[in-house]
Scaffold this motif. Structure first.
Motif, PDB file in Angstrom:
ATOM      1  N   HIS A 266      45.299  42.509  28.428  1.00 22.71           N
ATOM      2  CA  HIS A 266      44.634  41.241  28.735  1.00 22.71           C
ATOM      3  C   HIS A 266      44.570  41.010  30.230  1.00 22.71           C
ATOM      4  O   HIS A 266      43.538  40.601  30.759  1.00 22.71           O
ATOM      5  N   ARG A 268      44.565  43.180  32.553  1.00 24.79           N
ATOM      6  CA  ARG A 268      43.609  44.120  33.128  1.00 24.79           C
ATOM      7  C   ARG A 268      42.180  43.591  32.947  1.00 24.79           C
ATOM      8  O   ARG A 268      41.366  43.613  33.866  1.00 24.79           O
ATOM      9  N   GLU A 269      41.926  43.086  31.728  1.00 24.78           N
ATOM     10  CA  GLU A 269      40.582  42.561  31.448  1.00 24.78           C
ATOM     11  C   GLU A 269      40.272  41.350  32.323  1.00 24.78           C
ATOM     12  O   GLU A 269      39.149  41.200  32.828  1.00 24.78           O
ATOM     13  N   LEU A 270      41.274  40.492  32.501  1.00 20.02           N
ATOM     14  CA  LEU A 270      41.061  39.308  33.340  1.00 20.02           C
ATOM     15  C   LEU A 270      40.807  39.706  34.792  1.00 20.02           C
ATOM     16  O   LEU A 270      39.991  39.085  35.476  1.00 20.02           O
ATOM     17  N   ILE A 272      39.351  42.436  35.748  1.00 17.88           N
ATOM     18  CA  ILE A 272      37.956  42.909  35.800  1.00 17.88           C
ATOM     19  C   ILE A 272      37.006  41.720  35.889  1.00 17.88           C
ATOM     20  O   ILE A 272      36.059  41.701  36.682  1.00 17.88           O
ATOM     21  N   LEU A 273      37.313  40.707  35.073  1.00 19.18           N
ATOM     22  CA  LEU A 273      36.484  39.496  35.071  1.00 19.18           C
ATOM     23  C   LEU A 273      36.471  38.840  36.451  1.00 19.18           C
ATOM     24  O   LEU A 273      35.424  38.417  36.946  1.00 19.18           O
TER      25      LEU A 273
END
Lengths: 341, 180
Positions: A266, A268-270, A272-273
């Motif tokens: 999560h 990591r995804e944030l 990227i966002l």
């Protein structure tokens, strides 16, 4: 009486001659300096100074008379040339032009020498002119040295001898055709090489050359690739006594574990966002402009409504059917409250 | 089934952010449980961790679907959203378009929305902005791309296209076989 009439006739003739002379200017032109004439180019150059006074007084007539005089001089000179007459046309033979005119295009460069030309120049080999036709003893006639109908013309061989020590089953015709094709190809290759050399391009050498392996890892990779390139992907390749076990070389895709740390995933995804948002411009210009336009329009409309109300005291009804209703967006999504205009 | 690589994640988020913008955060960080994106046979699934773990025991060939299919990655590495993603896009949608009851059917048959069929539209929607399409009774019908900004819509001709059709719930029937 007779003498009187005779005198009359003479006077008449003289008068007419005078008139004639007045009509046509004389062919005699006097110039202080001689006009340079180049008959080959039909060119006359007048070195005499212009009389500026006359020129300023009447430019056109002065120039025309000057041109006429000079042209007259040119034609006088032309009439002095040997003249022949053919079919009622008088033709003068012009001498060679003396004025040298500059050429329009620049002097062409020498064609770049081919390799053979260079070599023959160094060695002093002279080109010998060969005749186009040669005597053919068999046919008892002159045949072209090369090409169609020549002695070497392929189509003329209807039978060929099998040379000694040659495979009797070899197709001699095919062999000859192949040789010819190869000669043509070689010539073409050499021609292209000459062109490339003339344009200072890189010339490829013959065949495929092995790449020079510069360092140890490259050599290792090459050995590995060679060993793997068998039908059994290198399974039965013999090994040297102390050869290290080579692992699978080359890049492999690697993915995160399927059921790894979900928190980490999560974050990591944030990240990227966040990085995506950072790239976006802070202000959307078109949107800002649109907003501005909308606001001014709304305020204008409100003003109008107020004025009308004040004047007539009646409520004005604006048709809203044509306008699409808009809603104001709320942050966080699921807003059902909408504002209607 | 595998987690997405960084490039794939970027592709998916870029597409999703066209419709729900910053609200992707709400999809990632959910208070009601851990949810994640997984790739399986070139399709992106949004699935709760529990279900994902269970699905992990199913072999690749046998596994048909899990969680919600958001869309698929094409072979030229583009992400196409699927109608099944609508359930998650509709609540967070930033820009919405309401369709008049008369032209609802036309949209559900896969046609673009004309100005005449436009009921309401969110303010300040720009041109080519991803929009979610609702019926007048607030039922999400699909999504598309705004062909005209809200401002332009006001003065548009009734027959001009206002929203380009992308996906509608009619696809549940029309593309039943390729939906998964």
């Amino acid at each position: 009486m007779a003498s009187q009439s005779q005198q009359h006739v003479v006077e008449n003739v003289l008068k007419q001659a005078e008139l004639q002379e007045k009509r046509f200017k004389t062919t005699e032109v006097d110039k202080a300096l001689d006009v340079d004439l180049d008959l080959g180019n039909l060119l006359a150059v007048d070195p005499n100074p212009l009389s500026l006074k006359e020129f300023k007084q009447n430019r056109e007539s002065f120039l025309t008379s000057l041109t006429r005089d000079n042209t007259q001089l040119l034609f006088n000179e032309i009439w002095k040339l040997p003249v022949e007459r053919s079919d009622d046309v008088i033709i003068a033979k012009m001498p060679e032009p003396t004025t040298i005119l500059p050429r329009e295009k620049h002097v062409p460069k020498d064609k770049p020498m081919t390799r053979w030309e260079q070599y023959s120049k160094v060695k002093g080999i002279q080109k010998r002119k060969k005749s186009r036709k040669v005597w053919d003893e068999e046919q008892k006639k002159w045949v072209p040295r090369w090409g169609y109908g020549s002695k070497n013309d392929e189509s003329r061989d209807w039978m060929m001898e099998i040379p000694d020590n040659a495979d009797p089953y070899e197709d001699q015709f095919a062999k000859k055709r192949k040789e010819k094709r190869e000669r043509v190809a070689k010539n073409e290759f050499q021609r292209l090489r000459n062109v490339a050399r003339a344009q200072r391009l890189k010339i490829p050498g013959h065949g495929v050359k092995p790449k020079a392996l510069s360092n140890k890892p490259e050599v290792n990779m090459a050995i590995h690739a060679a060993k793997q390139s068998t039908a059994s992907i290198g399974k039965f390749e013999r090994k040297l006594p102390k050869e290290p076990i080579t692992k699978q070389m080359g890049k492999r895709r690697k993915f995160d574990p399927l059921c790894g740390d979900i928190k980490k995933e999560h974050s990591r995804e944030l990240a990227i966002l966040d990085s995506m948002n950072r790239k976006k411009p802070k202000m959307d210009v078109t949107r800002a402009v649109n907003k501005e336009i909308q606001e001014t329009q709304a305020s204008q409309q409100a003003d109008k409504g107020d004025r009308r109300k004040g004047k007539s005291g009646k409520k004005t009804k604006i048709s809203k059917k044509a306008l699409p209703k808009t809603t104001k967006r709320k942050k966080g999504g699921n807003s059902k409250k909408t504002r209607r205009h | 089934m595998r987690p997405l690589t960084e490039d794939e994640t970027k592709l998916v988020f870029e597409k999703l952010s066209k419709y729900i913008g910053e609200n992707i955060r709400l999809l990632i960080d959910r208070p009601d449980g851990a949810y994640c994106f997984r790739l399986h046979r070139e399709r992106i699934y949004y699935v709760s961790q529990d279900i994902m773990k269970r699905a992990a025991s199913v072999s690749r060939k046998q596994l048909v679907s899990m969680g919600t299919c958001f869309g698929k990655l094409t072979k030229s590495m583009k992400f196409h959203l699927n109608i099944t993603a609508l359930d998650f896009l509709a609540p967070y949608a930033k820009y919405k378009v309401w369709v008049k009851p008369g032209s609802e059917q036309s949209f559900l048959y896969g046609n673009h929305i004309l100005k005449s069929g436009l009921g309401r539209i969110t303010e300040n929607a720009g041109r080519y902005q991803g929009v979610v399409i609702y019926s007048m009774s607030d039922i999400p019908l699909g999504f598309g791309v705004a062909a005209k900004s809200t401002q332009e819509c006001r003065h548009a001709d009734p027959m001009t296209i206002v929203v380009f059709h992308q996906v509608d719930i009619g696809q549940y029937l029309r593309n039943e076989d390729t939906l998964l």
